[in-house]
Design an enzyme around this catalytic site. Sequence first.
Site, PDB file in Angstrom:
ATOM      1  N   LYS A  46       0.886  -1.172   0.000  1.00  0.00           N
ATOM      2  CA  LYS A  46       0.000   0.000   0.000  1.00  0.00           C
ATOM      3  C   LYS A  46       0.927   1.226   0.000  1.00  0.00           C
ATOM      4  O   LYS A  46       1.962   1.227   0.672  1.00  0.00           O
ATOM      5  CB  LYS A  46      -0.897  -0.063   1.247  1.00  0.00           C
ATOM      6  CG  LYS A  46      -1.837   1.095   1.428  1.00  0.00           C
ATOM      7  CD  LYS A  46      -3.069   1.014   0.571  1.00  0.00           C
ATOM      8  CE  LYS A  46      -3.847   2.331   0.695  1.00  0.00           C
ATOM      9  NZ  LYS A  46      -4.737   2.582  -0.424  1.00  0.00           N
ATOM     10  N   SER A 138       0.032   8.530  -9.750  1.00  0.00           N
ATOM     11  CA  SER A 138      -1.190   8.226 -10.484  1.00  0.00           C
ATOM     12  C   SER A 138      -2.471   8.106  -9.675  1.00  0.00           C
ATOM     13  O   SER A 138      -3.527   7.849 -10.259  1.00  0.00           O
ATOM     14  CB  SER A 138      -0.968   6.925 -11.269  1.00  0.00           C
ATOM     15  OG  SER A 138      -0.290   5.956 -10.494  1.00  0.00           O
ATOM     16  N   CYS A 139      -2.442   8.282  -8.343  1.00  0.00           N
ATOM     17  CA  CYS A 139      -3.709   8.212  -7.599  1.00  0.00           C
ATOM     18  C   CYS A 139      -4.545   9.434  -7.977  1.00  0.00           C
ATOM     19  O   CYS A 139      -4.075  10.569  -7.863  1.00  0.00           O
ATOM     20  CB  CYS A 139      -3.466   8.186  -6.094  1.00  0.00           C
ATOM     21  SG  CYS A 139      -5.046   8.168  -5.183  1.00  0.00           S
ATOM     22  N   LYS A 177       4.396   4.199 -11.840  1.00  0.00           N
ATOM     23  CA  LYS A 177       2.994   3.801 -12.051  1.00  0.00           C
ATOM     24  C   LYS A 177       2.243   4.979 -12.658  1.00  0.00           C
ATOM     25  O   LYS A 177       2.086   6.035 -12.044  1.00  0.00           O
ATOM     26  CB  LYS A 177       2.363   3.371 -10.719  1.00  0.00           C
ATOM     27  CG  LYS A 177       0.943   2.836 -10.890  1.00  0.00           C
ATOM     28  CD  LYS A 177       0.459   2.176  -9.621  1.00  0.00           C
ATOM     29  CE  LYS A 177      -0.933   1.601  -9.764  1.00  0.00           C
ATOM     30  NZ  LYS A 177      -1.413   0.984  -8.526  1.00  0.00           N
ATOM     31  N   THR A 205      -6.225   3.830 -10.907  1.00  0.00           N
ATOM     32  CA  THR A 205      -7.665   3.940 -11.128  1.00  0.00           C
ATOM     33  C   THR A 205      -8.018   5.107 -12.053  1.00  0.00           C
ATOM     34  O   THR A 205      -7.281   6.073 -12.181  1.00  0.00           O
ATOM     35  CB  THR A 205      -8.382   4.104  -9.789  1.00  0.00           C
ATOM     36  OG1 THR A 205      -7.744   5.152  -9.068  1.00  0.00           O
ATOM     37  CG2 THR A 205      -8.325   2.821  -8.977  1.00  0.00           C
ATOM     38  N   CYS A 355     -31.717  -4.456 -34.590  1.00  0.00           N
ATOM     39  CA  CYS A 355     -31.275  -4.448 -35.991  1.00  0.00           C
ATOM     40  C   CYS A 355     -32.156  -3.518 -36.825  1.00  0.00           C
ATOM     41  O   CYS A 355     -31.659  -2.782 -37.685  1.00  0.00           O
ATOM     42  CB  CYS A 355     -31.296  -5.854 -36.566  1.00  0.00           C
ATOM     43  SG  CYS A 355     -30.591  -5.940 -38.221  1.00  0.00           S
ATOM     44  N   CYS A 380     -22.355  -5.698 -38.489  1.00  0.00           N
ATOM     45  CA  CYS A 380     -21.961  -4.759 -37.418  1.00  0.00           C
ATOM     46  C   CYS A 380     -21.786  -5.478 -36.087  1.00  0.00           C
ATOM     47  O   CYS A 380     -21.081  -5.021 -35.218  1.00  0.00           O
ATOM     48  CB  CYS A 380     -22.982  -3.634 -37.302  1.00  0.00           C
ATOM     49  SG  CYS A 380     -24.511  -4.082 -36.452  1.00  0.00           S
ATOM     50  N   CYS A 387     -28.248 -10.432 -27.879  1.00  0.00           N
ATOM     51  CA  CYS A 387     -28.965 -11.706 -27.703  1.00  0.00           C
ATOM     52  C   CYS A 387     -28.635 -12.292 -26.330  1.00  0.00           C
ATOM     53  O   CYS A 387     -27.474 -12.557 -26.018  1.00  0.00           O
ATOM     54  CB  CYS A 387     -28.567 -12.700 -28.788  1.00  0.00           C
ATOM     55  SG  CYS A 387     -29.344 -14.311 -28.503  1.00  0.00           S
TER      56      CYS A 387
HETATM   57  C1  FMN Z   1      -9.497   0.646  -2.543  1.00  0.00           C
HETATM   58  C2  FMN Z   1      -8.301   0.848  -3.428  1.00  0.00           C
HETATM   59  C3  FMN Z   1      -7.155   1.412  -2.914  1.00  0.00           C
HETATM   60  C4  FMN Z   1      -6.035   1.619  -3.740  1.00  0.00           C
HETATM   61  N1  FMN Z   1      -4.906   2.165  -3.202  1.00  0.00           N
HETATM   62  C5  FMN Z   1      -3.810   2.355  -3.991  1.00  0.00           C
HETATM   63  C6  FMN Z   1      -2.606   2.851  -3.443  1.00  0.00           C
HETATM   64  O1  FMN Z   1      -2.478   3.104  -2.249  1.00  0.00           O
HETATM   65  N2  FMN Z   1      -1.566   3.040  -4.292  1.00  0.00           N
HETATM   66  C7  FMN Z   1      -1.626   2.747  -5.636  1.00  0.00           C
HETATM   67  O2  FMN Z   1      -0.645   2.912  -6.362  1.00  0.00           O
HETATM   68  N3  FMN Z   1      -2.767   2.249  -6.164  1.00  0.00           N
HETATM   69  C8  FMN Z   1      -3.845   2.045  -5.382  1.00  0.00           C
HETATM   70  N4  FMN Z   1      -4.986   1.511  -5.914  1.00  0.00           N
HETATM   71  C9  FMN Z   1      -5.036   1.216  -7.362  1.00  0.00           C
HETATM   72  C10 FMN Z   1      -4.733  -0.267  -7.653  1.00  0.00           C
HETATM   73  O3  FMN Z   1      -3.460  -0.636  -7.237  1.00  0.00           O
HETATM   74  C11 FMN Z   1      -4.885  -0.560  -9.155  1.00  0.00           C
HETATM   75  O4  FMN Z   1      -3.938   0.209  -9.855  1.00  0.00           O
HETATM   76  C12 FMN Z   1      -6.267  -0.225  -9.697  1.00  0.00           C
HETATM   77  O5  FMN Z   1      -7.258  -0.489  -8.737  1.00  0.00           O
HETATM   78  C13 FMN Z   1      -6.598  -0.999 -10.977  1.00  0.00           C
HETATM   79  O6  FMN Z   1      -6.438  -2.391 -10.797  1.00  0.00           O
HETATM   80  P1  FMN Z   1      -7.650  -3.376 -10.334  1.00  0.00           P
HETATM   81  O7  FMN Z   1      -8.772  -3.185 -11.289  1.00  0.00           O
HETATM   82  O8  FMN Z   1      -7.026  -4.750 -10.376  1.00  0.00           O
HETATM   83  O9  FMN Z   1      -7.992  -2.959  -8.941  1.00  0.00           O
HETATM   84  C14 FMN Z   1      -6.101   1.263  -5.106  1.00  0.00           C
HETATM   85  C15 FMN Z   1      -7.254   0.667  -5.613  1.00  0.00           C
HETATM   86  C16 FMN Z   1      -8.346   0.447  -4.792  1.00  0.00           C
HETATM   87  C17 FMN Z   1      -9.563  -0.209  -5.370  1.00  0.00           C
END
Ligand code: FMN
Length: 399
Positions: A46, A138-139, A177, A205, A355, A380, A387
């Site tokens: 984390k 990236s958060c 990341k 995310t 369709c 298409c 379905c």
């Molecule tokens: C509840 C939650 C907490 C997250 N905390 C972090 C974090 O502390 N640091 C980080 O780099 N990514 C964090 N992420 C992102 C995940 O590591 C991952 O990049 C993202 O959720 C996409 O992958 P997934 O669909 O497998 O979850 C978190 C995601 C979730 C759902």
Amino acid sequence: MSRKLQTSFCGIQLENPCILSSAPPTQNKEGIAKALRLGWAGAVTKTCTCDDLITGDAANRFAVLRHSDRSIAGFENIEGLTHYPISYWEQAVRELKQEFPNKVIIASIMADDRCEKWQELALRMEAAGADAIELNLSCPHFRIESAMGAEIGKNEDQSANITAWVKKVVNIPIIVKLTPNVNNIQNIARAVIQAGAAALSTINTVQALMGVDIDTFEPLPIVDGHSAFGGYSGSAVKPIGLRCVAQLAQVAKVPIHGIGGISKWQDIIEYMAVGACCVQIGTAVMLNGYQIITTILQGLEEYVERKGIADLNAIIGASLSKITVRERLNMAWGAQSAVAVPEKCTNCAKCFIVCSESGKAAIQFIDKRITVDQELCDGCSLCTHVCPHGVLALLGVIG
Ligand SMILES: Cc1cc2nc3c(=O)[nH]c(=O)nc-3n(C[C@H](O)[C@H](O)[C@H](O)COP(=O)(O)O)c2cc1C
């Protein structure tokens, strides 16, 4: 476990391609240890931050998008970073490496614009024995008003500066990341690689707003009447993750960790086919537990055997040459819909409606049976998707 699942990045061996991503399943040492025992090849902690930047978490911090059978398609969170001080993670990383020397521990770190804080976090994690550092640029929601996380990751110069600061002080590989919430992920990748990134991981995310309570107009997840834009993950984001990984693989010569919406072994094959050397998994573990690794590894083993390939590395990038721009696709390719399994048809008429209203009116009922008029059908594929019983299939037509 078969050697055929082994892979590596930056000279670091992975017993299989599955790493826990930085998320609640890696929130403490005990959880990580449990996962490693069950068969995960490694874990990203984390995200650790400087003690003065740690915040609490809102009580309600998750919201979900469901399929009609109540299974979860998409997941949104407004969670912060670790609640533990850096000293906790130093000890955790040290003890995990002692107990699991062959597993890979990646320390995720994030600071603000203070060079010395990024360097301190990285140095302490390296000294504790981390195999690599992952820079969380990236958060999409943690302290973005203080220009942290994805706010940095959207900017090429700032991303490169931070990578260079950390590169200056540590010898272990730096994984950056990346956020999908940018116009051009390739430009950010080029900048951080130039600054010293040894590997990339994506996606974090996707910035999102899960919904609104239509009686109170409170946005979800509701925290005392309010909410914030959060981060979207889970199966729904897999197409975005695959796109980002493929775009990185098109320009980057460094290893790529594929992330986003992975919940089963087939997803891992797809990510590797578009260029990932390994994957990280978060939401699926939150929703189902560490134990999913057993089914995943079994599926991968069987796949490798069935395909008769030497090892999983053989498929890395296998789809890349098949991704082109729309205008180079063969517009003369004559695919058409066909009634493939007529006995499953319940005459619900969904295919007929879509369709006739959004397609070429090629589906007709003749003697209470659907038929596809091959003269009208332009392939298409809409009918095959709507379905509910899998009656229709798209077939390539030669000629
Ligand atoms: C509840 C939650 C907490 C997250 N905390 C972090 C974090 O502390 N640091 C980080 O780099 N990514 C964090 N992420 C992102 C995940 O590591 C991952 O990049 C993202 O959720 C996409 O992958 P997934 O669909 O497998 O979850 C978190 C995601 C979730 C759902």
